[in-house]
Design a protein around this motif. Structure first.
Motif, PDB file in Angstrom:
ATOM      1  N   LEU A   1       5.376   0.369  13.992  1.00 42.96           N
ATOM      2  CA  LEU A   1       6.459  -0.545  13.655  1.00 42.96           C
ATOM      3  C   LEU A   1       7.494   0.142  12.771  1.00 42.96           C
ATOM      4  N   TRP A   2       7.055   0.920  11.789  1.00 36.09           N
ATOM      5  CA  TRP A   2       7.977   1.662  10.932  1.00 36.09           C
ATOM      6  C   TRP A   2       7.255   2.789  10.222  1.00 36.09           C
ATOM      7  N   LEU A   3       8.056   3.757   9.765  1.00 40.35           N
ATOM      8  CA  LEU A   3       7.572   4.873   8.952  1.00 40.35           C
ATOM      9  C   LEU A   3       8.527   5.032   7.772  1.00 40.35           C
ATOM     10  N   ARG A   4       7.967   5.126   6.564  1.00 40.53           N
ATOM     11  CA  ARG A   4       8.787   5.264   5.371  1.00 40.53           C
ATOM     12  C   ARG A   4       8.304   6.439   4.534  1.00 40.53           C
ATOM     13  N   ARG A   5       9.268   7.178   3.974  1.00 39.24           N
ATOM     14  CA  ARG A   5       8.976   8.266   3.060  1.00 39.24           C
ATOM     15  C   ARG A   5       9.834   8.098   1.816  1.00 39.24           C
ATOM     16  N   ASP A   6       9.429   8.735   0.739  1.00 47.63           N
ATOM     17  CA  ASP A   6      10.189   8.625  -0.503  1.00 47.63           C
ATOM     18  C   ASP A   6      10.063   9.931  -1.276  1.00 47.63           C
ATOM     19  N   ALA A   7      11.181  10.624  -1.464  1.00 53.43           N
ATOM     20  CA  ALA A   7      11.173  11.939  -2.111  1.00 53.43           C
ATOM     21  C   ALA A   7      10.819  11.855  -3.584  1.00 53.43           C
ATOM     22  N   ALA A   8      10.985  10.683  -4.215  1.00 50.79           N
ATOM     23  CA  ALA A   8      10.668  10.544  -5.636  1.00 50.79           C
ATOM     24  C   ALA A   8       9.191  10.266  -5.875  1.00 50.79           C
ATOM     25  N   LEU A   9       8.430  10.052  -4.806  1.00 45.38           N
ATOM     26  CA  LEU A   9       7.003   9.774  -4.915  1.00 45.38           C
ATOM     27  C   LEU A   9       6.229  10.937  -4.319  1.00 45.38           C
ATOM     28  N   ALA A  10       5.185  11.381  -5.022  1.00 42.15           N
ATOM     29  CA  ALA A  10       4.450  12.566  -4.584  1.00 42.15           C
ATOM     30  C   ALA A  10       3.245  12.234  -3.724  1.00 42.15           C
ATOM     31  N   THR A  11       2.517  11.151  -4.045  1.00 38.60           N
ATOM     32  CA  THR A  11       1.295  10.838  -3.306  1.00 38.60           C
ATOM     33  C   THR A  11       1.197   9.352  -3.011  1.00 38.60           C
ATOM     34  N   GLY A  12       0.559   9.037  -1.903  1.00 38.02           N
ATOM     35  CA  GLY A  12       0.145   7.676  -1.582  1.00 38.02           C
ATOM     36  C   GLY A  12      -1.366   7.674  -1.487  1.00 38.02           C
ATOM     37  N   ARG A  13      -2.056   6.903  -2.331  1.00 40.84           N
ATOM     38  CA  ARG A  13      -3.508   6.958  -2.381  1.00 40.84           C
ATOM     39  C   ARG A  13      -4.170   5.629  -2.052  1.00 40.84           C
ATOM     40  N   GLY A  14      -3.659   4.526  -2.580  1.00 43.43           N
ATOM     41  CA  GLY A  14      -4.294   3.230  -2.377  1.00 43.43           C
ATOM     42  C   GLY A  14      -3.349   2.249  -1.728  1.00 43.43           C
ATOM     43  N   VAL A  15      -3.887   1.307  -0.948  1.00 43.83           N
ATOM     44  CA  VAL A  15      -3.067   0.305  -0.284  1.00 43.83           C
ATOM     45  C   VAL A  15      -3.881  -0.970  -0.114  1.00 43.83           C
ATOM     46  N   ALA A  16      -3.217  -2.110  -0.268  1.00 42.47           N
ATOM     47  CA  ALA A  16      -3.837  -3.412  -0.064  1.00 42.47           C
ATOM     48  C   ALA A  16      -2.821  -4.325   0.593  1.00 42.47           C
ATOM     49  N   PRO A  17      -3.240  -5.210   1.520  1.00 41.63           N
ATOM     50  CA  PRO A  17      -2.286  -6.061   2.228  1.00 41.63           C
ATOM     51  C   PRO A  17      -1.757  -7.178   1.343  1.00 41.63           C
ATOM     52  N   ALA A  18      -0.551  -7.618   1.633  1.00 41.52           N
ATOM     53  CA  ALA A  18       0.046  -8.780   0.979  1.00 41.52           C
ATOM     54  C   ALA A  18       0.193  -9.895   2.002  1.00 41.52           C
ATOM     55  N   ASP A  19       0.199 -11.140   1.532  1.00 41.19           N
ATOM     56  CA  ASP A  19       0.231 -12.277   2.454  1.00 41.19           C
ATOM     57  C   ASP A  19       1.514 -12.355   3.273  1.00 41.19           C
ATOM     58  N   ASP A  20       2.604 -11.774   2.766  1.00 42.41           N
ATOM     59  CA  ASP A  20       3.871 -11.858   3.487  1.00 42.41           C
ATOM     60  C   ASP A  20       4.029 -10.769   4.542  1.00 42.41           C
ATOM     61  N   GLY A  21       2.983  -9.979   4.781  1.00 42.00           N
ATOM     62  CA  GLY A  21       3.072  -8.886   5.747  1.00 42.00           C
ATOM     63  C   GLY A  21       3.411  -7.552   5.130  1.00 42.00           C
ATOM     64  N   GLY A  22       3.752  -7.534   3.853  1.00 38.71           N
ATOM     65  CA  GLY A  22       3.986  -6.277   3.154  1.00 38.71           C
ATOM     66  C   GLY A  22       2.668  -5.683   2.687  1.00 38.71           C
ATOM     67  N   ALA A  23       2.756  -4.739   1.757  1.00 37.82           N
ATOM     68  CA  ALA A  23       1.543  -4.097   1.255  1.00 37.82           C
ATOM     69  C   ALA A  23       1.789  -3.557  -0.142  1.00 37.82           C
ATOM     70  N   PHE A  24       0.764  -3.645  -0.988  1.00 36.82           N
ATOM     71  CA  PHE A  24       0.800  -3.022  -2.300  1.00 36.82           C
ATOM     72  C   PHE A  24       0.299  -1.586  -2.178  1.00 36.82           C
TER      73      PHE A  24
END
Length: 396
Positions: free
Chosen positions: A356-379
């Motif tokens: 559906l989508w791919l996102r990157r962010d140059a100011a962030l170095a690592t992505g380690r944890g993720v949890a779903p949100a009720d609105d379809g987003g994610a923490f």
């Protein structure tokens, strides 16, 4: 104000901050509804994030940095609870004995109690698994620390009928590691049973994440070593609620060859009897890691694999570090590393594997944890390029 509390008869020093400050990052972050830094001494990193029931908040675990009397840095355990908008409710920094301590996973019970698991290091350098539970307001309810070599690191947590399931590893008598899965009493955290898996080579076997089926099957996802000099294979281990190991399998490619790499995350859908693994595998040349997301049936049968082609880069090691299943698909976070620098990425996949989508962010170095949100987003949580611990909410 910060209060320093010394626990009598215990080697731990706990620093409790009532409401640490947090600041939004100054650069632009498209794709986030909010993104904030936690007041953890840097370098610091979030390793796991968990959502409260009904989206009433979230909990984050990881590590921050402290220094001993000689100025040498070490990791402290860091745990924080936030409200749904990212404002800190409470945070705790725990230093066991002035050496490296980490909190690898965090979960929230239906009663809003917080459980974190990880490892601590004693004054003699021995590593021990560590587990602790707090009330919604941050009061300590129970804690336990294993003996050396019984369990060295607690890597992942789950809940089953009011008890806590813990997956981690311990050293073998040879040079290697065994997977350790334990059922702990939900109130006292005392051991109900402990199961141990030693792979065919008696080598490196380790879990990184845990999933629990409503019917009572437990899955530990990670890696195992089956051939000398062949690296580790993405591994999945199934256990029953009584601790009996029912099967183990290594993921394979289309040519029926075991995939070299490791599984870092697992997410499940107990309505459709399917689950998803995310991790990394070596590319065809055997020189760089590529991200891997797999969908499997209830008994571990392959349904599909994807390496997320848009992330392909022959000069980078790319790994999926965590995955979470929401109402509209699978959210995956990871890290791309090249020439000593790394970058956060996140991808959203439909149940059929369509991106559906791919996102990157140059100011962030690592992505380690993720949890779903009720609105379809994610923490999500991880580390910024400046070495700070961040927590953010991705837009759907």
């Amino acid at each position: 104000m910060t209060v320093l509390l010394l626990l009598t008869g215990c080697e731990e020093v706990v620093i409790v901050g009532g409401a640490p400050s947090q600041q939004p990052l100054q650069s632009d972050h498209p794709g986030f509804s909010w993104l904030k830094l936690l007041d953890a001494p840097k370098p610091a990193e979030g390793l796991a994030v968990a959502r409260f029931p009904d989206d009433q908040g979230l909990a984050v675990s990881g590590w921050s940095t402290a220094r001993d009397a000689l100025g040498r840095p070490h990791h402290d355990i860091f745990v924080s609870v936030l409200d749904p908008d990212g404002h800190v409710v409470w945070s705790k920094t725990i230093d066991y004995a002035g050496k490296d301590d980490d909190a690898f996973d965090v979960i929230v019970t239906p009663q809003h109690e917080i459980l974190a698991a990880g490892s601590v290091t004693g004054e003699d350098g021995s590593m021990r698994a560590w587990l602790r539970k707090w009330s919604p307001g941050g009061a300590e309810l129970a804690t336990t620390t294993s003996e050396p070599d019984v369990s060295l690191r607690a890597k992942a947590l789950g809940l089953w009928e009011g008890d806590v399931i813990v997956a981690g590893y311990a050293n073998t008598f040879e040079v290697g590691r065994d997977v350790v899965v334990e059922r702990r009493d939900g109130n006292t955290l005392s051991t109900v049973w402990s199961a141990r898996y030693d792979g065919p080579l008696h080598g490196e076997d380790e879990p990184n994440d845990l999933a629990i089926w409503r019917s009572g099957a437990f899955w530990a996802a990670g890696y195992q070593q089956t051939q000398i000099g062949a690296g580790t294979e993405l591994s999945l281990l199934e256990l029953r609620p009584d601790g009996t190991i029912t099967w183990q399998r290594s993921l394979k490619d289309a040519q029926d060859t075991p995939l070299v790499g490791q599984a870092n995350g697992i997410a499940f859908n107990d309505i459709d009897n399917v689950y998803y693994l995310c991790g990394s595998a070596l590319d065809a040349a055997g020189t760089h890691g590529v991200p891997l997301v797999s969908k499997l049936g209830f008994h571990g049968d392959d349904l599909w694999h994807t390496s997320i082609p848009e992330l392909a880069d022959a000069s980078s090691d790319i790994a999926a570090r965590g995955c979470a299943l929401g109402s509209d698909g699978l959210s995956v976070v990871g890290t791309s590393a090249s020439n000593g620098r790394s970058q956060f990425w996140a991808v959203k996949l439909q149940p059929a594997g369509t991106q559906l989508w791919l996102r990157r962010d140059a100011a962030l170095a690592t992505g380690r944890g993720v949890a779903p949100a009720d609105d379809g987003g994610a923490f999500v949580t991880g580390q910024t390029a400046d070495g700070e611990l961040f927590v953010g909410k991705l837009l759907p």
